[in-house]
Design a protein around this motif. Structure first.
Motif, PDB file in Angstrom:
ATOM      1  N   LEU A  66       0.811  -1.219   0.000  1.00  0.00           N
ATOM      2  CA  LEU A  66       0.000   0.000   0.000  1.00  0.00           C
ATOM      3  C   LEU A  66       0.845   1.271   0.000  1.00  0.00           C
ATOM      4  CD1 LEU A  66      -2.566  -1.175   2.705  1.00  0.00           C
ATOM      5  CD2 LEU A  66      -3.054  -0.867   0.265  1.00  0.00           C
ATOM      6  N   GLY A  67       2.112   1.158   0.354  1.00  0.00           N
ATOM      7  CA  GLY A  67       2.957   2.336   0.492  1.00  0.00           C
ATOM      8  C   GLY A  67       2.549   3.196   1.679  1.00  0.00           C
ATOM      9  N   MET A  68       2.157   2.538   2.775  1.00  0.00           N
ATOM     10  CA  MET A  68       1.645   3.247   3.947  1.00  0.00           C
ATOM     11  C   MET A  68       2.286   2.681   5.211  1.00  0.00           C
ATOM     12  SD  MET A  68      -2.407   3.161   2.799  1.00  0.00           S
ATOM     13  CE  MET A  68      -3.034   4.543   3.766  1.00  0.00           C
ATOM     14  N   THR A  69       2.327   3.490   6.251  1.00  0.00           N
ATOM     15  CA  THR A  69       2.685   2.969   7.559  1.00  0.00           C
ATOM     16  C   THR A  69       1.420   2.463   8.232  1.00  0.00           C
ATOM     17  OG1 THR A  69       3.920   3.426   9.603  1.00  0.00           O
ATOM     18  CG2 THR A  69       2.377   5.128   8.858  1.00  0.00           C
ATOM     19  N   GLY A  70       1.565   1.762   9.356  1.00  0.00           N
ATOM     20  CA  GLY A  70       0.355   1.225   9.964  1.00  0.00           C
ATOM     21  C   GLY A  70       0.559   0.695  11.359  1.00  0.00           C
ATOM     22  N   VAL A  71      -0.574   0.381  11.977  1.00  0.00           N
ATOM     23  CA  VAL A  71      -0.622  -0.213  13.315  1.00  0.00           C
ATOM     24  C   VAL A  71      -1.686  -1.298  13.284  1.00  0.00           C
ATOM     25  CG1 VAL A  71      -1.158   0.177  15.759  1.00  0.00           C
ATOM     26  CG2 VAL A  71       0.107   1.906  14.473  1.00  0.00           C
ATOM     27  N   MET A  72      -1.390  -2.431  13.895  1.00  0.00           N
ATOM     28  CA  MET A  72      -2.369  -3.499  14.003  1.00  0.00           C
ATOM     29  C   MET A  72      -2.723  -3.691  15.463  1.00  0.00           C
ATOM     30  SD  MET A  72      -2.352  -7.169  12.053  1.00  0.00           S
ATOM     31  CE  MET A  72      -0.872  -7.773  12.842  1.00  0.00           C
ATOM     32  N   ALA A  73      -3.925  -4.185  15.731  1.00  0.00           N
ATOM     33  CA  ALA A  73      -4.399  -4.364  17.105  1.00  0.00           C
ATOM     34  C   ALA A  73      -3.374  -5.127  17.942  1.00  0.00           C
ATOM     35  CB  ALA A  73      -5.730  -5.097  17.107  1.00  0.00           C
ATOM     36  N   ALA A  74      -3.351  -4.803  19.221  1.00  0.00           N
ATOM     37  CA  ALA A  74      -2.371  -5.388  20.133  1.00  0.00           C
ATOM     38  C   ALA A  74      -2.523  -6.893  20.264  1.00  0.00           C
ATOM     39  CB  ALA A  74      -2.496  -4.728  21.504  1.00  0.00           C
ATOM     40  N   GLY A  75      -3.715  -7.406  20.051  1.00  0.00           N
ATOM     41  CA  GLY A  75      -3.938  -8.836  20.185  1.00  0.00           C
ATOM     42  C   GLY A  75      -5.284  -9.225  19.627  1.00  0.00           C
ATOM     43  N   THR A  76      -5.587 -10.499  19.708  1.00  0.00           N
ATOM     44  CA  THR A  76      -6.883 -11.025  19.292  1.00  0.00           C
ATOM     45  C   THR A  76      -7.327 -12.062  20.313  1.00  0.00           C
ATOM     46  OG1 THR A  76      -5.979 -12.878  18.018  1.00  0.00           O
ATOM     47  CG2 THR A  76      -6.244 -10.781  16.862  1.00  0.00           C
ATOM     48  N   THR A  77      -8.585 -12.428  20.262  1.00  0.00           N
ATOM     49  CA  THR A  77      -9.033 -13.551  21.071  1.00  0.00           C
ATOM     50  C   THR A  77      -8.625 -14.845  20.378  1.00  0.00           C
ATOM     51  OG1 THR A  77     -11.168 -13.524  19.946  1.00  0.00           O
ATOM     52  CG2 THR A  77     -11.010 -12.304  22.022  1.00  0.00           C
ATOM     53  N   TRP A 106     -14.052  -8.325  22.093  1.00  0.00           N
ATOM     54  CA  TRP A 106     -14.033  -9.590  21.366  1.00  0.00           C
ATOM     55  C   TRP A 106     -12.988  -9.516  20.254  1.00  0.00           C
ATOM     56  CZ3 TRP A 106     -14.933 -14.472  21.615  1.00  0.00           C
ATOM     57  CH2 TRP A 106     -15.166 -15.252  20.474  1.00  0.00           C
ATOM     58  N   HIS A 107     -13.032  -8.434  19.467  1.00  0.00           N
ATOM     59  CA  HIS A 107     -11.970  -8.118  18.518  1.00  0.00           C
ATOM     60  C   HIS A 107     -11.380  -6.775  18.961  1.00  0.00           C
ATOM     61  CE1 HIS A 107     -14.709 -10.491  15.705  1.00  0.00           C
ATOM     62  NE2 HIS A 107     -13.617 -11.209  15.803  1.00  0.00           N
ATOM     63  N   PRO A 108     -10.214  -6.765  19.612  1.00  0.00           N
ATOM     64  CA  PRO A 108      -9.664  -5.497  20.086  1.00  0.00           C
ATOM     65  C   PRO A 108      -9.576  -4.448  18.982  1.00  0.00           C
ATOM     66  CG  PRO A 108      -8.453  -7.307  21.040  1.00  0.00           C
ATOM     67  CD  PRO A 108      -9.381  -7.911  20.025  1.00  0.00           C
ATOM     68  N   ALA A 109      -9.989  -3.238  19.320  1.00  0.00           N
ATOM     69  CA  ALA A 109      -9.931  -2.128  18.374  1.00  0.00           C
ATOM     70  C   ALA A 109      -8.494  -1.653  18.209  1.00  0.00           C
ATOM     71  CB  ALA A 109     -10.808  -0.989  18.872  1.00  0.00           C
ATOM     72  N   THR A 110      -8.265  -0.933  17.112  1.00  0.00           N
ATOM     73  CA  THR A 110      -7.000  -0.226  16.904  1.00  0.00           C
ATOM     74  C   THR A 110      -7.293   1.263  17.017  1.00  0.00           C
ATOM     75  OG1 THR A 110      -6.200  -1.946  15.399  1.00  0.00           O
ATOM     76  CG2 THR A 110      -5.070   0.174  15.334  1.00  0.00           C
ATOM     77  N   GLN A 111      -6.525   1.948  17.855  1.00  0.00           N
ATOM     78  CA  GLN A 111      -6.776   3.372  18.072  1.00  0.00           C
ATOM     79  C   GLN A 111      -5.457   4.128  18.067  1.00  0.00           C
ATOM     80  OE1 GLN A 111      -6.932   5.402  21.542  1.00  0.00           O
ATOM     81  NE2 GLN A 111      -7.302   7.166  20.219  1.00  0.00           N
ATOM     82  N   VAL A 112      -5.373   5.156  17.230  1.00  0.00           N
ATOM     83  CA  VAL A 112      -4.146   5.937  17.083  1.00  0.00           C
ATOM     84  C   VAL A 112      -4.489   7.422  17.051  1.00  0.00           C
ATOM     85  CG1 VAL A 112      -3.118   4.067  15.713  1.00  0.00           C
ATOM     86  CG2 VAL A 112      -4.151   6.030  14.540  1.00  0.00           C
ATOM     87  N   ARG A 113      -3.443   8.231  17.083  1.00  0.00           N
ATOM     88  CA  ARG A 113      -3.601   9.655  16.799  1.00  0.00           C
ATOM     89  C   ARG A 113      -2.639  10.051  15.695  1.00  0.00           C
ATOM     90  NH1 ARG A 113      -4.771  13.147  22.350  1.00  0.00           N
ATOM     91  NH2 ARG A 113      -6.575  11.915  23.016  1.00  0.00           N
ATOM     92  N   VAL A 114      -3.122  10.942  14.835  1.00  0.00           N
ATOM     93  CA  VAL A 114      -2.317  11.438  13.723  1.00  0.00           C
ATOM     94  C   VAL A 114      -2.306  12.963  13.759  1.00  0.00           C
ATOM     95  CG1 VAL A 114      -2.757   9.432  12.261  1.00  0.00           C
ATOM     96  CG2 VAL A 114      -4.299  11.411  12.146  1.00  0.00           C
ATOM     97  N   SER A 129     -10.288   1.929  14.373  1.00  0.00           N
ATOM     98  CA  SER A 129     -10.863   0.860  13.571  1.00  0.00           C
ATOM     99  C   SER A 129     -11.489  -0.141  14.524  1.00  0.00           C
ATOM    100  CB  SER A 129      -9.780   0.175  12.724  1.00  0.00           C
ATOM    101  OG  SER A 129     -10.316  -0.944  12.040  1.00  0.00           O
ATOM    102  N   VAL A 130     -12.794  -0.397  14.348  1.00  0.00           N
ATOM    103  CA  VAL A 130     -13.509  -1.263  15.284  1.00  0.00           C
ATOM    104  C   VAL A 130     -14.190  -2.410  14.539  1.00  0.00           C
ATOM    105  CG1 VAL A 130     -13.908   0.607  16.935  1.00  0.00           C
ATOM    106  CG2 VAL A 130     -15.625   0.118  15.188  1.00  0.00           C
ATOM    107  N   HIS A 131     -14.294  -3.532  15.225  1.00  0.00           N
ATOM    108  CA  HIS A 131     -15.018  -4.699  14.709  1.00  0.00           C
ATOM    109  C   HIS A 131     -15.814  -5.239  15.884  1.00  0.00           C
ATOM    110  CE1 HIS A 131     -14.758  -8.770  12.329  1.00  0.00           C
ATOM    111  NE2 HIS A 131     -15.999  -8.365  12.540  1.00  0.00           N
ATOM    112  N   LEU A 132     -17.051  -4.785  16.003  1.00  0.00           N
ATOM    113  CA  LEU A 132     -17.852  -5.122  17.170  1.00  0.00           C
ATOM    114  C   LEU A 132     -18.272  -6.584  17.133  1.00  0.00           C
ATOM    115  CD1 LEU A 132     -20.099  -1.943  17.631  1.00  0.00           C
ATOM    116  CD2 LEU A 132     -17.718  -2.339  18.321  1.00  0.00           C
ATOM    117  N   ASP A 133     -18.507  -7.117  18.318  1.00  0.00           N
ATOM    118  CA  ASP A 133     -18.782  -8.540  18.511  1.00  0.00           C
ATOM    119  C   ASP A 133     -19.933  -9.016  17.621  1.00  0.00           C
ATOM    120  OD1 ASP A 133     -19.440 -11.087  19.517  1.00  0.00           O
ATOM    121  OD2 ASP A 133     -18.834 -10.542  21.535  1.00  0.00           O
TER     122      ASP A 133
END
Length: 314
Positions: A66-77, A106-114, A129-133
């Motif tokens: 993608l040519g982008m930087t990024g962050v992924m959620a700290a973990g998953t169930t 259930w699916h940990p969100a990813t939260q950042v500041r830009v 970025s959220v993915h609700l149960d």
């Protein structure tokens, strides 16, 4: 490419099971489509299923593709290893901080500041970025109630010693696994009494097992967030912004020839919705996901002015 010029673009996308993983043709095809046709500045992703394997190899492959930087959620169930993530194009934004979310998700969100690249605008913008149960309306509500704090308010003391309220500008998007309570959607809510998949009924209704779950959407609206698709419909006359976002089986209430309801949303608080120029529901090439993407185009100058205005002490 959809006219790079001076626009500022967001993409919300649930990539069903990570489009099969970074070694598959589907994954490569989708990432090329995103980069060449949509060229977003921010991507709010869900279901990055295979991206955690082998030292997050798939996640880093996505950054490079993608040519982008990024962050992924700290973990998953363990039961549902489908992390969320955020990608940011650093030609116009700086990723300045990230806040791992783990507890009670259930699916940990990813939260950042830009922050804006350059010195003209100084206010930081919160992204989530959220993915609700998908299983529990009760858990979904709890997650929505936790998420609103990223666009919350606090009191500060100004130079005259007066107490004022400051709002944290925030854009949040993802798969809500629930519906909106707007009465004039393009895709009507399912008739739960007629749905044959009774597990689906339990997962998508209130305790009466007849009322479709709209509580997460209602929660964000009550907390001062605006559904950007609804804003585009009301303010810009873009009725197609309300197109359904997810496929549904006939045993889950789908009716042939009828729009599906929306279950994917992008919200913003304060003055930010006023900077929206266009909202599109985009289909992923080759049916590589069971969700459509949400593609939001902002006027960049108006956008950052709106971010600053949202954070202005009141």
């Amino acid at each position: 490419m959809m006219g790079r010029t001076t626009k500022f673009r967001f993409l919300v996308l649930n990539g069903e099971h990570d489009f099969g993983g970074h070694e598959t043709p589907e994954w490569r095809r989708v990432h090329e489509w995103i980069r060449k046709e949509l060229d977003p500045d921010v991507i709010l992703r869900q279901e990055m299923t295979y991206s955690t394997r082998e030292g997050r190899r798939g996640f880093h492959a996505a950054r490079h593709a993608l040519g982008m930087t990024g962050v992924m959620a700290a973990g998953t169930t363990l039961e549902s290893p489908n992390p969320t993530g955020i990608f940011v194009k650093e030609s116009g934004l700086r990723l300045v901080s990230d806040y791992p979310q783990v507890t009670n998700w259930w699916h940990p969100a990813t939260q950042v500041r830009v922050a804006h690249v350059g010195e003209h605008y100084t206010t930081e913008l919160s992204l989530a970025s959220v993915h609700l149960d998908c299983n529990s309306p009760t858990q979904r509500l709890r997650e929505a109630e936790m998420a609103i704090r990223w666009g919350g308010t606090k009191e500060v003391e100004d130079e005259k010693g007066q107490r004022r309220q400051v709002t944290q500008p925030c854009i949040m998007g993802g798969d809500f696994n629930s519906y909106s309570s707007f009465p004039d959607e393009l895709g009507p809510l399912p008739d739960m009494a007629a749905v044959r998949d009774r597990h689906h009924v339990v997962h998508r209704t209130l305790p009466d097992r007849l009322t479709p779950d709209t509580r997460p959407w209602d929660t964000l609206n009550t907390a001062g967030f605006t559904d950007l698709a609804l804003h585009a419909h009301h303010t810009l006359g873009q009725r197609k912004a309300l197109r359904g976002t997810s496929h549904r089986r006939t045993d889950q209430g789908a009716v042939k020839g009828q729009q599906h309801p929306r279950i994917d949303f992008i919200f913003a608080n304060g003055s930010i919705p006023e900077a929206v120029e266009r909202f599109e529901v985009v289909e992923v090439p080759g049916g590589a996901s069971d969700h459509h993407g949400l593609y939001v185009v902002f006027s960049p100058h108006s956008f950052w002015q709106a971010v600053e205005e949202t954070a202005r002490p009141r």
